[in-house]
Write a protein that holds these residues in place. Structure first.
Motif, PDB file in Angstrom:
ATOM      1  N   GLN A 106     -46.168  42.784   1.646  1.00  0.00           N
ATOM      2  CA  GLN A 106     -44.778  42.336   1.752  1.00  0.00           C
ATOM      3  C   GLN A 106     -44.642  40.846   1.436  1.00  0.00           C
ATOM      4  O   GLN A 106     -43.677  40.421   0.788  1.00  0.00           O
ATOM      5  N   THR A 107     -45.603  40.054   1.917  1.00  0.00           N
ATOM      6  CA  THR A 107     -45.550  38.612   1.658  1.00  0.00           C
ATOM      7  C   THR A 107     -45.679  38.316   0.165  1.00  0.00           C
ATOM      8  O   THR A 107     -44.977  37.450  -0.378  1.00  0.00           O
ATOM      9  N   TYR A 108     -46.551  39.030  -0.493  1.00  0.00           N
ATOM     10  CA  TYR A 108     -46.733  38.865  -1.939  1.00  0.00           C
ATOM     11  C   TYR A 108     -45.469  39.253  -2.693  1.00  0.00           C
ATOM     12  O   TYR A 108     -45.043  38.536  -3.622  1.00  0.00           O
ATOM     13  N   ALA A 109     -44.837  40.365  -2.320  1.00  0.00           N
ATOM     14  CA  ALA A 109     -43.613  40.802  -2.999  1.00  0.00           C
ATOM     15  C   ALA A 109     -42.513  39.760  -2.846  1.00  0.00           C
ATOM     16  O   ALA A 109     -41.783  39.453  -3.803  1.00  0.00           O
ATOM     17  N   ALA A 113     -40.736  37.530  -5.858  1.00  0.00           N
ATOM     18  CA  ALA A 113     -39.289  37.473  -6.072  1.00  0.00           C
ATOM     19  C   ALA A 113     -38.807  36.023  -6.149  1.00  0.00           C
ATOM     20  O   ALA A 113     -37.973  35.685  -7.000  1.00  0.00           O
ATOM     21  N   ARG A 114     -39.306  35.173  -5.265  1.00  0.00           N
ATOM     22  CA  ARG A 114     -38.900  33.762  -5.287  1.00  0.00           C
ATOM     23  C   ARG A 114     -39.341  33.079  -6.575  1.00  0.00           C
ATOM     24  O   ARG A 114     -38.590  32.312  -7.183  1.00  0.00           O
ATOM     25  N   PRO A 119     -35.076  40.335  -7.844  1.00  0.00           N
ATOM     26  CA  PRO A 119     -35.355  41.107  -6.626  1.00  0.00           C
ATOM     27  C   PRO A 119     -36.649  41.908  -6.743  1.00  0.00           C
ATOM     28  O   PRO A 119     -36.929  42.506  -7.777  1.00  0.00           O
ATOM     29  N   VAL A 120     -37.426  41.891  -5.681  1.00  0.00           N
ATOM     30  CA  VAL A 120     -38.676  42.662  -5.607  1.00  0.00           C
ATOM     31  C   VAL A 120     -38.772  43.249  -4.202  1.00  0.00           C
ATOM     32  O   VAL A 120     -38.598  42.535  -3.215  1.00  0.00           O
ATOM     33  N   LEU A 296     -53.021  36.662  -4.809  1.00  0.00           N
ATOM     34  CA  LEU A 296     -52.446  37.686  -5.688  1.00  0.00           C
ATOM     35  C   LEU A 296     -51.374  37.086  -6.592  1.00  0.00           C
ATOM     36  O   LEU A 296     -51.290  37.408  -7.782  1.00  0.00           O
ATOM     37  N   LEU A 297     -50.532  36.227  -6.014  1.00  0.00           N
ATOM     38  CA  LEU A 297     -49.479  35.599  -6.816  1.00  0.00           C
ATOM     39  C   LEU A 297     -50.070  34.768  -7.944  1.00  0.00           C
ATOM     40  O   LEU A 297     -49.593  34.796  -9.088  1.00  0.00           O
TER      41      LEU A 297
END
Length: 301
Positions: A106-109, A113-114, A119-120, A296-297
């Motif tokens: 969730q943190t990666y998604a 998005a930011r 939107p992700v 991951l980002l």
């Protein structure tokens, strides 16, 4: 006055010349008029002209025929960009066990998005205790998982550590050298390969990210305290072998292998990762999940 035959012949000649001249002028005038007022050629049964129109009758370039092209499909409301979807698959690391925090999926998604300004959303299908065999069963038999993968733009996978848990008992019972470790690592790799191939078949266009591990077992201050002296060193060696296999299987399906060993353990593998782990010394805490999401980002173009 008497008109002689000679004068009569001369007069006739003059009269004839005048008539010829008048006829020539009249003929020329009609010909010119015909060119200027040529009628439009009649249409043939198919609708096309049977003879070409003179160039002077064509439509000027400034009056093109109306455009009857249909509106492109890209302008329809149904083709509006859809939100991205990150699907997380794997074991208790993916699910966020022992953390009481937001898992890295969730943190990666949210970070994605930011960064991209789009939107992700996230679907986390991680399940504590799962092996590669159980992940494959989920992929083949769970309808919700299949629906999520069909819509996924990114799939993140962390799996394989639980396949190797039986090695701990063998180490505790008297040691487990490389000859003991390698068959289990190969079996884990084969199970991972099957799962990744299934993911590819269900989400062929998604970006596939496969992480390795900082440690497949307990680490940091907990490792030797719980398992006895020498365990941390041995588990680090098992992790190195497992990570090589995980990355090789990821590369075989065109996935990106995201290294978590160096972020947790340091470039030379000597960093104590306890500050990134929950009290069990096994799962990441909030700081650990944040670090995984950031890694991951960074690995996502």
């Amino acid at each position: 006055m008497r008109v002689t035959p000679l004068r009569m012949m001369a007069a006739a000649s003059v009269l004839l010349a005048l008539l010829v001249a008048v006829g020539a002028v009249v003929g020329t005038s009609r010909t010119t008029q015909r060119v200027r007022a040529a009628p439009t050629a009649p249409a043939s049964p198919s609708g096309s002209a049977s003879t070409p129109l003179p160039a002077t009758t064509s439509l000027p370039a400034t009056t093109p025929a109306p455009d009857t092209t249909s509106v492109p499909a890209t302008t329809s409301p149904s083709s509006a960009p859809q939100p991205g979807l990150v699907v997380g698959l794997g074991d208790s690391v993916t699910s966020g066990a022992a953390c009481n925090c937001t898992p890295f999926v969730q943190t990666y998604a949210a970070a994605l998005a930011r960064r991209d300004g789009a939107p992700v959303r996230a679907v986390n299908l991680g399940h504590g205790g799962d092996t590669t065999v159980e992940l494959l069963a989920l992929l083949k038999g769970d309808a919700a998982a299949r629906r999520a993968l069909a819509q996924a733009s990114v799939v993140v996978v962390t799996i394989g550590a639980n396949d190797l848990v039986p090695l701990i008992a063998r180490w505790t019972a008297g040691g487990c050298d490389d000859a003991c470790v390698q068959p289990a690592v190969v079996t884990m790799g084969n199970g991972l390969a099957a799962a990744l191939q299934e993911i590819r078949s269900q989400a062929p266009h998604a970006r596939l990210l496969v992480t390795d591990y900082w440690n497949v077992f307990e680490d940091g201050e907990v490792a030797d305290a719980k398992r006895g002296p020498g365990f941390a060193t041995w588990s680090d060696e098992v992790t190195g072998s497992a990570n090589m296999t995980i990355c090789a299987r990821a590369a075989a399906v065109g996935a990106s292998c995201v290294d978590l060993y160096e972020p947790f353990e340091g470039e030379d593998g000597t960093r104590n990762p306890s500050a990134l782990l929950a009290d069990d010394g096994d799962h990441p805490n909030a700081a650990g999940h944040a670090l995984i999401a950031a890694t991951l980002l960074h690995a996502t173009p």
